[in-house]
Design an enzyme around this catalytic site. Structure first.
Site, mmCIF file in Angstrom:
data_model
loop_
_atom_site.group_PDB
_atom_site.id
_atom_site.type_symbol
_atom_site.label_atom_id
_atom_site.label_comp_id
_atom_site.label_asym_id
_atom_site.label_seq_id
_atom_site.Cartn_x
_atom_site.Cartn_y
_atom_site.Cartn_z
ATOM 1 N N ASP A 127 3.682 -8.778 12.950
ATOM 2 C CA ASP A 127 4.678 -8.114 12.001
ATOM 3 C C ASP A 127 4.783 -6.733 12.870
ATOM 4 O OD1 ASP A 127 6.154 -7.538 9.771
ATOM 5 O OD2 ASP A 127 4.348 -6.333 8.724
ATOM 6 N N ALA A 129 0.721 -1.067 0.042
ATOM 7 C CA ALA A 129 -0.039 0.262 -0.183
ATOM 8 C C ALA A 129 0.914 1.288 -0.087
ATOM 9 C CB ALA A 129 -0.983 -0.078 1.174
ATOM 10 N N ASN A 130 0.212 2.358 -0.332
ATOM 11 C CA ASN A 130 0.707 3.674 -0.171
ATOM 12 C C ASN A 130 -0.090 4.300 0.601
ATOM 13 O OD1 ASN A 130 2.835 3.155 -2.638
ATOM 14 N ND2 ASN A 130 0.796 3.483 -3.831
#
Length: 188
Positions: free
Chosen positions: A155, A44-45
């Site tokens: 994560d 994603a951005n």
């Protein structure tokens, strides 16, 4: 491509990020003023924006168009927002909205202005022990809360720990590969 760039940039098949920025500005015109790109992650951005109605700064995470054809990526992206939206904690990024507009899938979240722990390490090198301890306690508090609600982040890394404007509070983000231990606990 360079480490940290979303897959697809190196193929030359994905649109330029500026095209995505313009598509986002057009799609969300009237609701959000998109000001600039904050960064790119694994899939994603993220863009900085101002929510017009509430006059608040937000971050908008956008799934690149090249991933839109992959239903698994779209599902995972939406799931990240849904998981995080159900975790209300001062050290977990707040999710305000999930949206789909034409060829865009995005979610709107709180804007945490201090950047990531990765940014801080690159900028300052070794960081003060008292800050590291405080940020560690913040992250542990967030993860403990998530675990109590059946979510395992999976994560945790400096890039997924954001700092507030005074660098005195850490906020956990990016629940993209979180594991749900029990779906029912998210709605309790």
């Amino acid at each position: 491509g360079p480490p940290g760039e979303p897959p697809g940039y190196e193929t030359g098949k994905q649109e330029e990020p500026d095209d995505e920025l313009e598509r986002l500005r057009k799609a969300l015109s009237g609701r959000y003023e998109i000001t600039r790109k904050l960064g790119s992650g694994g899939m994603a951005n993220v863009y900085h924006a101002r929510e017009i109605a509430l006059q608040r700064e937000v971050a908008i995470k956008v799934l690149p168009q090249s991933f839109m054809r992959d239903k698994q990526f779209v599902t995972r992206f939406k799931r990240e927002a849904q998981v995080a939206a159900n975790l209300e904690h001062p050290h977990i990024v707040r999710i305000y909205q999930i949206g789909e507009e034409k060829d865009l899938v995005y979610f709107v979240m709180s804007y945490i202005p201090g950047g990531s722990l990765t940014d801080q390490i690159k900028k300052h090198g070794a960081l003060p022990t008292d800050r590291i301890v405080q940020w560690g306690m913040d992250v542990c508090s967030a993860l403990g809360y998530a675990h109590d609600h059946g979510v395992i982040h999976r994560d945790i890394k400096p890039a997924n720990i954001l700092m507030d404007e005074d660098y005195d509070r850490a906020v956990v983000t990016d629940f993209g590969i979180a594991k749900l231990e029990s779906r029912g606990t998210l709605t309790d």
